[in-house]
Write an enzyme that holds these catalytic residues in place. Structure first.
Site, short mmCIF file in Angstrom:
data_model
loop_
_atom_site.label_atom_id
_atom_site.label_comp_id
_atom_site.label_asym_id
_atom_site.label_seq_id
_atom_site.Cartn_x
_atom_site.Cartn_y
_atom_site.Cartn_z
N SER A 14 -36.69 -1.84 12.92
CA SER A 14 -35.98 -2.11 14.32
C SER A 14 -34.94 -3.17 13.77
O SER A 14 -34.68 -3.95 14.57
CB SER A 14 -37.08 -2.88 15.30
OG SER A 14 -38.33 -2.13 15.75
N LEU A 15 -34.14 -2.82 13.02
CA LEU A 15 -32.80 -3.58 12.62
C LEU A 15 -31.68 -3.22 13.36
O LEU A 15 -30.73 -3.91 13.61
CB LEU A 15 -32.49 -3.46 10.95
CG LEU A 15 -33.37 -4.17 9.94
CD1 LEU A 15 -33.06 -3.99 8.68
CD2 LEU A 15 -33.38 -5.63 10.34
N GLY A 16 -31.89 -1.96 13.84
CA GLY A 16 -30.57 -1.32 14.84
C GLY A 16 -29.89 -0.52 13.92
O GLY A 16 -28.42 -0.28 13.91
N ILE A 19 -28.11 1.85 16.51
CA ILE A 19 -26.76 1.27 17.19
C ILE A 19 -25.71 1.05 16.30
O ILE A 19 -24.60 1.35 16.48
CB ILE A 19 -27.07 -0.16 17.69
CG1 ILE A 19 -28.23 -0.05 18.97
CG2 ILE A 19 -25.90 -1.00 18.23
CD1 ILE A 19 -27.99 0.42 20.29
N ILE A 147 -44.14 5.52 2.50
CA ILE A 147 -44.16 6.49 1.96
C ILE A 147 -43.69 7.66 2.94
O ILE A 147 -43.36 8.78 2.33
CB ILE A 147 -45.82 6.62 1.47
CG1 ILE A 147 -46.00 8.03 0.72
CG2 ILE A 147 -46.65 6.97 2.65
CD1 ILE A 147 -47.49 7.94 0.05
N GLY A 351 -42.45 8.39 35.53
CA GLY A 351 -43.85 8.04 35.05
C GLY A 351 -44.60 9.18 35.11
O GLY A 351 -44.60 9.88 35.94
N CYS A 378 -37.28 10.64 39.50
CA CYS A 378 -38.39 11.45 39.17
C CYS A 378 -39.67 11.18 39.89
O CYS A 378 -39.73 11.35 40.96
CB CYS A 378 -38.65 11.37 37.70
SG CYS A 378 -39.71 12.68 36.66
N HIS A 514 -32.98 12.97 36.05
CA HIS A 514 -32.82 11.67 35.25
C HIS A 514 -31.52 11.50 35.19
O HIS A 514 -30.82 11.74 33.99
CB HIS A 514 -33.65 11.71 33.99
CG HIS A 514 -35.04 11.56 34.18
ND1 HIS A 514 -35.72 10.49 34.43
CD2 HIS A 514 -36.05 12.74 34.48
CE1 HIS A 514 -36.94 10.88 34.29
NE2 HIS A 514 -37.14 12.28 34.37
N GLU A 516 -29.82 8.71 34.25
CA GLU A 516 -29.61 7.75 33.35
C GLU A 516 -29.36 8.34 31.93
O GLU A 516 -28.77 7.75 31.19
CB GLU A 516 -30.84 6.86 33.18
CG GLU A 516 -32.06 7.41 32.71
CD GLU A 516 -33.12 7.99 33.85
OE1 GLU A 516 -34.32 8.39 33.52
OE2 GLU A 516 -32.53 8.53 34.63
#
Length: 550
Positions: A14-16, A19, A147, A351, A378, A514, A516
Site C-alpha cells: 500500500s505504498l501507492g 498512483i 513468495i 452492493g 445500481c 455505474h 463513477e
C-alpha cells in the site's frame, strides 16, 4: 518500438505503486506519448469479481466487461487510454491459461514448470497488454520478498535482459519511515529492499521514496551510494492532500525527464495545462457541500474508491469543496434518520446481499420526502424503486427477489436474458456460478426526451458500464409510471429500465449502471457535476430558510 517501465514495491504494501505509475503515465502522456498500464496481481483468484470488498476493496469494471483491480480505475483517471481485460492479470489467470494450453497438448508432452512456461505466459500477457502503446507501465502487485510475486519478478527480469536497457526501465517504491522519538529518517529498510530486489537479478534505475517530509540531500546521497541508483533518480514522494497533485510533484523532480532520457524517447516538453486546471479547481472552490454516502461497506472506504473520486471530480468542475460522510445503512435501521439530517445530498451506491437494505430504503424515503438531492447507483436505483413502490404506489410489501424470494410484488428481479448491441442474446439463470451471472461492461442507454437525465447528459443516447444481476421488473412499469416514477432511460432495445427519476422533486435520479467508472478529474461526469450543483443549491435553500426562520 514499445518501451516498458516495470514498477515494484518494497518494505510494506500500500505504498501507492498504482498512483505513482498512473502519475508517471500522465506525465509521459503530457509529452505526447501513447501510454498504457498493466497490473499484475499475485493472488490466485482468476479475477477479483467474487472477492469481498472488505478484503480487496472496489472491483473496477472495464468497458469490455472485465472485473479488475481498483488500480485500473486510477489508470483510467490519470491517462486517456481506456483499459480492458488485457490490462490486468492475476496468478490465477496466468495458471489457468497455462493449464488450458497443457490440456490442449500445446507443450508437446513436456513437463510444465514455473520456468519457462509460467514466466513465458506472463511475458506474453504483458506484451498483449501493450496494445500498440509507445510506453507501457507494468505494476507488480505485492512486495518484493513475497513468495507470491517471484514468478512475476523473474518474468520482468528476463524481459530486461531480452529487450535491453534502451527498452526497459525498473522503478522501485520504498518507504522511509520517520522515527519520531529519535527525530530521524531511517533509510535502512530501503537499502534492504533494494538488496532483496538485486538478489533476484533486478537493479532499479529509479527509486521513489515514500515519506512524510521532503528527503534531505544528505539522505538522498546516502541512498544513492548504497543502492547504486543515480542521485537524481532518487525521488522524494511526500504525502499530499490530493492524489491529483502527484503528477506535478513528480514533474518538479524531473522524473519524466529521467525516464525519457534513459529510454531514448524523443518528445516535446510536458504540457500540464489540464492538470494545473484540475488543481486550480480543487484549491479555489466557490461552494462547499456535504454528501452523505449510505452504504454497506463504509468501514472500508476502498470499496467506494471510484465513487468518492467521482464526487471530487464533480467538485472540481463546479468549483465546490466536497465533504463525504460515510453512513452505515444498518445504523439507520438501528438509530433512525439522525445521520441524514446534515446531508446536502444523499447517495446510495451498489452492493450485494440483504444486510442494510431496509436502512437504505429509509434513506431514500427521507430524501424523497424532504426534497434532498438523491443519486442512486445500481443497488441505489433498486432501493429507490422499492421505496417508491411501497410508499407512492401502494405496494407495501414490494421488494427485490434478491432479498425476499416470495415477495408479492417483485419490482426488482433477476433478469434471465437481454439483447446485446450486436443483436446477440445473452442468457443466464440462478444456477450459474457467481462469476458468470453478471451483466458486465458497456451497454447503450436511450434517454427519454425531455427528462432530467437527457438534459444533464446533453444527448439522448449514452454508453455506461454495468455490474449487476438484478433489474427493474417490467411487469410493474406501467403501474409505477402511473404513480409518478419516470422511466428516464432504457436499454437500446427498450426492454430494460436503466434510469428512473422523479420529475416534481428538486433532483432525484437513479441509474442501474455505474457512472463513477468513467468519471475523470480532467473531464468529470455529467451526472456527478449536476448532482454536486444540486447539493450546493439545496444547501443555499436550507441556509436561506434558516436565516428567515431565525
Amino acid at each position: 518500438m514499445t518501451k516498458f517501465i516495470f514498477v515494484t514495491g518494497g518494505v510494506v504494501s500500500s505504498l501507492g505503486k498504482g498512483i505513482t505509475s498512473a502519475s508517471l503515465g500522465a506525465l509521459l502522456e503530457a509529452r505526447g506519448l501513447a501510454v498504457t498500464l498493466v497490473k499484475l496481481d499475485p493472488y490466485i483468484n482468476v479475477d477479483p469479481g467474487t472477492m469481498s470488498p472488505y478484503q480487496h476493496g472496489e472491483v473496477f469494471v472495464t468497458g469490455d466487461g472485465a472485473e479488475t483491480d481498483l488500480d485500473l480505475g486510477h489508470y483510467e483517471r490519470f491517462v486517456r487510454m481506456t483499459m480492458s481485460r488485457r490490462n490486468n492479470y492475476t496468478t490465477g489467470r496466468i495458471y489457468e491459461n497455462v493449464i488450458a494450453q497443457e490440456r490442449r497438448g500445446a507443450y508437446l508432452g513436456n513437463t510444465v514448470q514455473v520456468i519457462p512456461h509460467i514466466t513465458d505466459e506472463i511475458k506474453r500477457c504483458i506484451c498483449a497488454g501493450a496494445d500498440n502503446a509507445q510506453v507501457v507501465l507494468v505494476e507488480i502487485g505485492g512486495t518484493v520478498g513475497d513468495i507470491e510475486s517471484l514468478p512475476f519478478l523473474e518474468a520482468i527480469r528476463q524481459m530486461g535482459v531480452e529487450l535491453g536497457r534502451e527498452q526497459t526501465l525498473f522503478m522501485h517504491l520504498t518507504l522511509i519511515p520517520f522515527i519520531r522519538s529519535a527525530g530521524e529518517l531511517k533509510t535502512k529498510p530501503t537499502q534492504h529492499s533494494v538488496k532483496e530486489l538485486r538478489s533476484i537479478g533486478i537493479q532499479p534505475d529509479v527509486l521513489v521514496c515514500r515519506l512524510e517530509h521532503p528527503l534531505p540531500e544528505s539522505e538522498r546521497r546516502k541512498i544513492a551510494l548504497f543502492t547504486s541508483v543515480p542521485e537524481r533518480a532518487v525521488i522524494s514522494a511526500v504525502d499530499v492532500d490530493s492524489i491529483y497533485k502527484i503528477p506535478l510533484e513528480l514533474y518538479a523532480q524531473k522524473l519524466d525527464e529521467i525516464v525519457v532520457e534513459q529510454l531514448g524517447l524523443e518528445t516535446g516538453p510536458a504540457n500540464l495545462t489540464e492538470w494545473q486546471r484540475v488543481i486550480d479547481g480543487l484549491e479555489h472552490p466557490h461552494d462547499e457541500v456535504t454528501i452523505t454516502l449510505v452504504g454497506k461497506y463504509v468501514d472500508h472506504r476502498e470499496a467506494y474508491k471510484s465513487l468518492s473520486e467521482a464526487l471530487i471530480h464533480g467538485g472540481i468542475h463546479t468549483r465546490t469543496r466536497v465533504n463525504i460522510t460515510y453512513l452505515d445503512s444498518e445504523e439507520i435501521e438501528a438509530q433512525g434518520i439522525g445521520g441524514l439530517e446534515s446531508a446536502d445530498a444523499i447517495l446510495i451506491p451498489g452492493g450485494f446481499g440483504e444486510r442494510g437494505v431496509e436502512g437504505m430504503i429509509i434513506a431514500v424515503q427521507y430524501a424523497r420526502e424532504n426534497g434532498v438531492p438523491y443519486l442512486g447507483i445500481c443497488l441505489g436505483m433498486q432501493v429507490a424503486v422499492i421505496e417508491f413502490a411501497r410508499h407512492q404506489a401502494g405496494m407495501k410489501e414490494a421488494h427485490s427477489t434478491e432479498f425476499s424470494e416470495h415477495t408479492p410484488d417483485p419490482v426488482i428481479a433477476l433478469i434471465t436474458e437481454w439483447r446485446r448491441a450486436d443483436g446477440s442474446i445473452e442468457r443466464r439463470d440462478e444456477q450459474m456460478g457467481l462469476g458468470g451471472t453478471m451483466r458486465l461492461g458497456n451497454y447503450e442507454c436511450e434517454l427519454l426526451p425531455g427528462s432530467r437525465a437527457a438534459a444533464l447528459y446533453g444527448q439522448e443516447r449514452i454508453t455506461e458500464r454495468h455490474r449487476h444481476r438484478y433489474e427493474f421488473n417490467n411487469d410493474y412499469r406501467e403501474l409505477l409510471e402511473g404513480a409518478g416514477l419516470v422511466m428516464a432511460g432504457t436499454s437500446f432495445d427498450g426492454n430494460l429500465v436503466e434510469m428512473v427519476e422523479i420529475s416534481h422533486h428538486p433532483w432525484f435520479v437513479a441509474c442501474q449502471f455505474h457512472p463513477e467508472f468513467t468519471s475523470t478529474p480532467r473531464d468529470g461526469h455529467p451526472l456527478f457535476n449536476s448532482f454536486i450543483r444540486a447539493a450546493a443549491e439545496h444547501r443555499r435553500r436550507v441556509t436561506l430558510k434558516s436565516s428567515r426562520d431565525s
